[in-house]
Design a protein around this motif. Structure first.
Motif, PDB file in Angstrom:
ATOM      1  N   ASP A 343      -3.591 -24.807   7.199  1.00  0.00           N
ATOM      2  CA  ASP A 343      -2.541 -25.536   6.507  1.00  0.00           C
ATOM      3  C   ASP A 343      -0.886 -24.511   6.510  1.00  0.00           C
ATOM      4  O   ASP A 343      -0.237 -25.562   6.255  1.00  0.00           O
ATOM      5  N   ASN A 344      -1.246 -23.376   6.273  1.00  0.00           N
ATOM      6  CA  ASN A 344      -0.846 -22.371   5.890  1.00  0.00           C
ATOM      7  C   ASN A 344       0.088 -22.044   6.942  1.00  0.00           C
ATOM      8  O   ASN A 344      -0.073 -20.481   7.684  1.00  0.00           O
ATOM      9  N   HIS A 345       1.329 -22.435   8.080  1.00  0.00           N
ATOM     10  CA  HIS A 345       2.123 -22.095   8.866  1.00  0.00           C
ATOM     11  C   HIS A 345       2.715 -20.811   8.897  1.00  0.00           C
ATOM     12  O   HIS A 345       3.276 -20.051   9.691  1.00  0.00           O
ATOM     13  N   SER A 346       3.621 -20.954   8.194  1.00  0.00           N
ATOM     14  CA  SER A 346       4.200 -19.699   7.795  1.00  0.00           C
ATOM     15  C   SER A 346       3.400 -18.462   6.392  1.00  0.00           C
ATOM     16  O   SER A 346       3.932 -18.480   5.242  1.00  0.00           O
ATOM     17  N   MET A 347       2.716 -17.242   7.393  1.00  0.00           N
ATOM     18  CA  MET A 347       2.430 -16.211   6.685  1.00  0.00           C
ATOM     19  C   MET A 347       2.704 -15.385   6.793  1.00  0.00           C
ATOM     20  O   MET A 347       4.000 -15.141   7.533  1.00  0.00           O
ATOM     21  N   GLN A 348       2.861 -14.629   4.688  1.00  0.00           N
ATOM     22  CA  GLN A 348       4.481 -13.622   4.618  1.00  0.00           C
ATOM     23  C   GLN A 348       3.616 -12.821   5.111  1.00  0.00           C
ATOM     24  O   GLN A 348       2.031 -12.473   4.233  1.00  0.00           O
ATOM     25  N   LYS A 349       4.203 -11.701   5.388  1.00  0.00           N
ATOM     26  CA  LYS A 349       3.461 -10.274   5.419  1.00  0.00           C
ATOM     27  C   LYS A 349       4.085  -9.041   4.798  1.00  0.00           C
ATOM     28  O   LYS A 349       5.657  -9.643   4.676  1.00  0.00           O
ATOM     29  N   GLU A 350       3.920  -8.535   4.492  1.00  0.00           N
ATOM     30  CA  GLU A 350       4.814  -6.711   4.145  1.00  0.00           C
ATOM     31  C   GLU A 350       3.627  -5.937   4.078  1.00  0.00           C
ATOM     32  O   GLU A 350       2.404  -5.479   4.777  1.00  0.00           O
ATOM     33  N   LYS A 351       3.741  -4.395   4.519  1.00  0.00           N
ATOM     34  CA  LYS A 351       3.408  -3.225   4.429  1.00  0.00           C
ATOM     35  C   LYS A 351       2.872  -3.169   3.374  1.00  0.00           C
ATOM     36  O   LYS A 351       2.861  -2.937   2.374  1.00  0.00           O
ATOM     37  N   VAL A 352       1.527  -2.923   4.167  1.00  0.00           N
ATOM     38  CA  VAL A 352       0.488  -2.972   2.909  1.00  0.00           C
ATOM     39  C   VAL A 352      -0.687  -1.614   3.035  1.00  0.00           C
ATOM     40  O   VAL A 352      -1.076  -1.320   3.934  1.00  0.00           O
ATOM     41  N   SER A 353      -0.468  -0.486   2.313  1.00  0.00           N
ATOM     42  CA  SER A 353      -1.214   0.108   1.951  1.00  0.00           C
ATOM     43  C   SER A 353      -3.017   0.220   1.940  1.00  0.00           C
ATOM     44  O   SER A 353      -4.546  -0.933   0.578  1.00  0.00           O
ATOM     45  N   LEU A 354      -3.506   0.117   2.759  1.00  0.00           N
ATOM     46  CA  LEU A 354      -5.559   0.004   3.089  1.00  0.00           C
ATOM     47  C   LEU A 354      -6.069   0.804   2.713  1.00  0.00           C
ATOM     48  O   LEU A 354      -7.120   0.257   1.811  1.00  0.00           O
ATOM     49  N   ASP A 355      -5.682   1.830   1.366  1.00  0.00           N
ATOM     50  CA  ASP A 355      -6.331   2.706   0.717  1.00  0.00           C
ATOM     51  C   ASP A 355      -6.465   1.851  -0.520  1.00  0.00           C
ATOM     52  O   ASP A 355      -7.234   2.154  -1.459  1.00  0.00           O
ATOM     53  N   GLU A 356      -5.098   1.099  -1.053  1.00  0.00           N
ATOM     54  CA  GLU A 356      -5.611   0.273  -1.975  1.00  0.00           C
ATOM     55  C   GLU A 356      -5.665  -0.643  -1.883  1.00  0.00           C
ATOM     56  O   GLU A 356      -6.597  -1.169  -2.682  1.00  0.00           O
ATOM     57  N   VAL A 357      -5.576  -1.301  -0.518  1.00  0.00           N
ATOM     58  CA  VAL A 357      -7.194  -2.499  -0.294  1.00  0.00           C
ATOM     59  C   VAL A 357      -8.077  -2.544  -0.902  1.00  0.00           C
ATOM     60  O   VAL A 357      -8.686  -3.128  -1.823  1.00  0.00           O
ATOM     61  N   PHE A 358      -8.472  -1.238   0.117  1.00  0.00           N
ATOM     62  CA  PHE A 358      -9.573  -1.103  -0.685  1.00  0.00           C
ATOM     63  C   PHE A 358     -10.899  -0.098  -1.712  1.00  0.00           C
ATOM     64  O   PHE A 358     -11.328  -0.156  -3.036  1.00  0.00           O
ATOM     65  N   GLU A 359      -9.445   0.481  -3.131  1.00  0.00           N
ATOM     66  CA  GLU A 359      -9.785  -0.048  -3.668  1.00  0.00           C
ATOM     67  C   GLU A 359     -10.115  -1.112  -4.569  1.00  0.00           C
ATOM     68  O   GLU A 359     -10.981  -0.944  -5.966  1.00  0.00           O
ATOM     69  N   ASN A 360      -9.158  -2.577  -4.706  1.00  0.00           N
ATOM     70  CA  ASN A 360      -9.905  -3.335  -5.409  1.00  0.00           C
ATOM     71  C   ASN A 360     -10.824  -3.804  -5.076  1.00  0.00           C
ATOM     72  O   ASN A 360     -11.115  -4.229  -5.605  1.00  0.00           O
TER      73      ASN A 360
END
Length: 497
Positions: A343-360
């Motif tokens: 139902d979410n047609h307006s996806m908010q995007k940003e510059k994301v660090s993949l290293d930080e994502v994997f830490e989480n």
């Protein structure tokens, strides 16, 4: 000899004068001596240097196209034998550069006192352009007569703001409308108009004719038997050399079946949209109505945990109840996530660090990682930042990592390799493990389906990969899978960066 040469020179001069007036190549053939002379046309039209031109008829016949040579020579000698005066034929004559020109050759036979042919004088005319145009017109005629589209040609103008009268129709027109050409020639195309014909489109057509412009419309026509059929009709003006419209060509295609399918498609879309909205409302209502009593059940079960239970059978029942309740709660939470994603047609995007994502991700799976101690290889240096939705990419990688640990092989140490690289304008994120794999021959179309399970694990809900695919696609990406039983699985995520 000198007298003969003077005679030839004088004859050639006369021929050249005639050639200037007619652009023809003139030849003079003394039949008995087989002696032949040509004027300058043999050079200007066909490119031969005068000194290279042979003085016998064999040189002439040698330059005629092999497919035309025998036929032409038979006709020529037959003409000479019949002793008629005028002869003409068409054939292809070879130029000095090896190409051929279509020619019209006309000759006049001179006879002696006994009526025997002794000399022929002829003129060759280059008709290559006419012949090519003739062939082109024949080709166009074939296209028109064989076309499955109805083709109607009308006069240039008409009185009283009407469509001009018909001067030609092709066979496809008769098949489409039921009218023979004799029944419509000289009549206005208004005979195809009926109660359901689109008046606005017909006005558009009349206005285009008035302004001398090309036009494309869709309307309902009526056949001779008053049967309705949809046509896509284009009206094209044809201009004469002076720039005036000489005729109109109308090309009509029967699109009745196309319109029928279009109507059915629109009806189906309306039904699917309504069903989708109904299902969405049902999902919202169901998830909302179930969450409240589920929360109460979880609260009650948490209270029971603090109570000492002596009856082992009752304790086992309560443990099973506790496990099923939490599993149901997780399923409802996953379904709510899917609903939110869809139902979410307006996806908010940003510059994301993949290293930080994997830490989480590692932080959330610290217990499982500590227990199974997998070898994890991260090759993210080529794409340190990814333009994406942080919550979604974290959820995707958490799901894939959880699956790898859950479906690891008991025969070897689990190894997971995650690689990020940029190829052209796309980011490719690959997630590879050496687990038990998936039988894609049997399950390729089901891998990302809702409630699809490929292994008999008690805590498998069949929602993880469906959720992953939904999140990837909501961000404009794609996901694909390669897998082999007992060897491992490779997921490839592709995003535009």
């Amino acid at each position: 000899m000198e007298s003969a040469n003077e005679e030839i020179k004088e004859s050639n001069e006369k021929y050249d004068i005639v050639a200037k007036a007619t652009s023809d190549t003139i030849w003079d053939w003394k039949i008995q001596e087989d002696y032949m002379i040509w004027n300058k046309g043999i050079e200007t039209v066909f490119g031969y240097k005068y000194d290279d031109v042979g003085l016998t008829s064999s040189w002439w016949f040698d330059k005629i196209h092999p497919e035309d040579s025998i036929k032409m020579s038979v006709r020529l000698y037959s003409f000479i034998e019949r002793k008629t005066q005028n002869w003409q034929d068409q054939y292809r004559f070879r130029c000095s550069d090896g190409t051929y020109k279509y020619v019209l050759d006309r000759g006049f036979l001179l006879k002696d006192e006994n009526g025997k042919g002794i000399r022929m004088i002829g003129a060759i005319q280059d008709i290559t352009k006419q012949k090519e145009e003739e062939q082109r017109l024949k080709l166009l005629e074939t296209v028109i007569t064989q076309s499955k589209d109805s083709i109607v040609i009308t006069e240039a103008n008409s009185a009283h703001s009407r469509i001009p009268k018909i001067v030609y129709v092709n066979p496809a027109f008769s098949k489409m409308s039921g009218y023979t050409s004799e029944e419509v020639l000289g009549k206005s195309p208004k005979i195809f108009k009926g109660p359901k014909s689109n008046i606005a489109e017909l006005k558009k057509l009349l206005n285009a004719i008035k302004n001398g412009e090309e036009c494309l419309i869709e309307t309902i026509n009526y056949s001779k038997l008053k049967k309705e059929y949809w046509v896509r009709l284009s009206m094209i003006p044809i201009f004469n050399p002076e720039g005036d419209i000489s005729h109109w060509i109308s090309i009509q295609r029967d699109i009745s079946e196309e319109k029928k399918l279009e109507t059915e498609k629109e009806h189906l879309i309306r039904e699917l949209t309504q069903n989708n909205n109904d299902l969405k409302q049902f999902s919202y209502i169901t998830s909302h109505n179930l969450r409240a009593p589920l929360s109460n059940l979880i609260g009650l079960l948490n209270l029971i945990e603090d109570i000492f239970i002596e009856d082992t059978e009752l304790e086992e029942i309560l443990n099973g109840f506790h496990k099923s309740t939490h599993l149901l709660n997780e399923t409802i939470n996953d379904l709510v996530k899917v609903i939110i994603i869809k139902d979410n047609h307006s996806m908010q995007k940003e510059k994301v660090s993949l290293d930080e994502v994997f830490e989480n991700v590692f932080s959330q799976l610290s217990f499982q990682i500590e227990m199974h101690k997998p070898i994890i290889n991260l090759k993210l240096d080529k794409v340190p930042l990814l333009n994406t939705n942080k919550a979604y990419i974290e959820s995707i990688l958490l799901n894939l990592m959880t699956n790898s640990i859950k479906y690891k092989s008991e025969n070897r140490k689990l190894e997971i390799t995650v690689t990020a690289e940029q190829i052209d304008e796309n980011i490719h994120l690959t997630f590879k493990d050496n687990g038990i794999g998936i039988d894609l021959e049997r399950n390729k179309e089901k891998v990302f389906g809702l409630y699809q399970r490929f292994h008999n694990y008690p805590d498998s809900k069949g929602l993880g990969l469906y959720l992953v695919k939904s999140q990837v696609e909501s961000m404009g990406g794609k996901i694909s899978v390669e897998s082999e039983v007992n060897k491992g699985t490779l997921f490839t995520l592709t995003f535009k960066n």
